[in-house]
Enzyme design. Structure first.
Site, short mmCIF file in Angstrom:
data_model
loop_
_atom_site.label_atom_id
_atom_site.label_comp_id
_atom_site.label_asym_id
_atom_site.label_seq_id
_atom_site.Cartn_x
_atom_site.Cartn_y
_atom_site.Cartn_z
N GLY A 8 3.18 -59.19 -16.23
CA GLY A 8 3.73 -59.85 -15.03
C GLY A 8 3.00 -61.12 -14.69
N TYR A 142 10.97 -48.03 -3.94
CA TYR A 142 9.71 -48.75 -4.20
C TYR A 142 8.53 -47.85 -3.85
CZ TYR A 142 6.25 -52.55 -3.77
OH TYR A 142 5.16 -53.36 -3.91
N1 SER Z 1 5.26 -57.37 -0.76
C1 SER Z 1 5.82 -56.13 -1.20
C2 SER Z 1 7.25 -56.02 -0.83
O1 SER Z 1 7.60 -56.51 0.21
C3 SER Z 1 5.08 -54.98 -0.59
O2 SER Z 1 4.15 -54.49 -1.46
O3 SER Z 1 7.99 -55.41 -1.53
#
Ligand code: SER
Length: 316
Positions: A8, A142
């Site tokens: 990445g 997530y």
């Molecule tokens: N910055 C990330 C997001 O908003 C959070 O880990 O998905």
């Protein structure tokens, strides 16, 4: 000298971390790995680049062997907003990709840094001064991948002795590479729009407090944790780290100290608003300070001054 692979490397954190690692450990010793987007400019010119798709274990293993890699900074991941739109992709990259990295690390004796996130917490987590060890029942794809990732990394350490370490990053604010599809992205976009239009329409509501961090502190955290004395680490995956907590109004006020006419209005994205509301307001990061000396440099005022200076030059 370490031999490092960054997956990445073309992303928001990777593009800056790779350059810092090259400064610290030597250009030739830090391989930038990227998949969809090809690097350009100093990232491409300053050291080796390899196509590395973390979901392709053979490609990953080949790169690690080719360069005798001993440390992997595994930054390839799908962020929260995109993960809600494409849960299948998020699972594949964030879980299967991490599993491949850990397997290759086990076979080749590599240390692994993996970022977790404020997204590893959920609505039943205490939202203020969120403890290091607490309830983690996220309700986003997530978050599911981040909690599972933390557990998997700890498992590889305990079961196989792989030197896995990680931090729970807050929203990261930076001026080199834009983030892609996160819930905290408003706090980056707002600076670009403040310079370009002196106005910004925010997709999160006023009063939505989240932990945030300026990129230089995020980079120092990754390097310092990987350099830390392992005998001092009680935790490994993953440490709360925190530098500031604000809502869109506070951020706008800090911008108005430099651009008094700056206007903020709102057009709420219900998906990302719901995600933000499930995340902590601010995390307790004292275990990181105690176990490996975590500290930071930038508060909101100092970050805003630097962001507006850098972007003012860049967007001229
Ligand atoms: N910055 C990330 C997001 O908003 C959070 O880990 O998905």
């Amino acid at each position: 000298m370490k031999k490092i692979l960054v997956t990445g490397s073309v992303g928001q954190i990777g593009s800056e971390l790779t350059m810092l690692l090259r400064e610290l450990y030597g250009n030739e010793n830090v391989v930038a790995g990227g998949n969809r987007t090809k690097p350009s400019g100093k990232l491409l010119e300053s050291g080796p680049f390899e196509i590395v798709d973390c979901t392709d274990v053979a490609q990953l293993a080949e790169t690690v062997k080719k360069y005798n890699i001993d440390t992997i900074y595994h930054l390839a991941a799908i962020l929260s907003g995109v993960a809600e739109a494409k849960p299948n992709l998020a699972w594949n990259v964030n879980i299967n990709g991490l599993y491949n990295v850990l397997e290759v690390a086990r076979e080749n004796n590599c240390a692994v840094f993996t970022p977790s996130s404020i997204g590893a917490f959920g609505p039943s987590t205490p939202p203020d001064d969120t403890p290091q060890d607490t309830i983690q029942r996220p309700n986003t794809m997530y978050g599911v991948t981040k909690v599972a990732g933390e557990l998997l990394c700890d498992y590889y350490y305990k079961r196989f002795g792989v030197d896995t370490r990680g931090v729970r990053y807050p929203g990261i604010i930076s001026n080199e590479t834009l983030p892609g599809g996160g819930t905290t992205d408003y706090a980056v976009d707002i600076y670009y729009e403040a310079i370009k239009k002196k106005a910004y329409t925010c997709f999160l509501k006023a009063g939505t407090f989240l932990d945030m961090m300026y990129m230089p502190d995020a980079l120092t955290a990754a390097v310092d944790l990987m350099e830390a004395d392992p005998s001092k680490l009680v935790h490994r995956n993953a440490f709360n780290i925190s530098t500031m907590s604000f809502d869109p109004e506070m951020l706008a006020d800090s911008i108005r100290k430099h651009i008094p006419e700056f206007k903020l209005d709102y057009d709420i994205d219900p998906v990302r608003q719901a995600i933000a509301e499930s995340w902590p307001n601010n995390m307790d990061d004292s275990p990181a300070a105690e176990e490996w000396g975590w500290n930071y440099e930038y508060d909101l005022a100092k970050m805003t001054e630097d962001m507006l200076n850098v972007l003012g030059e860049k967007l001229k």
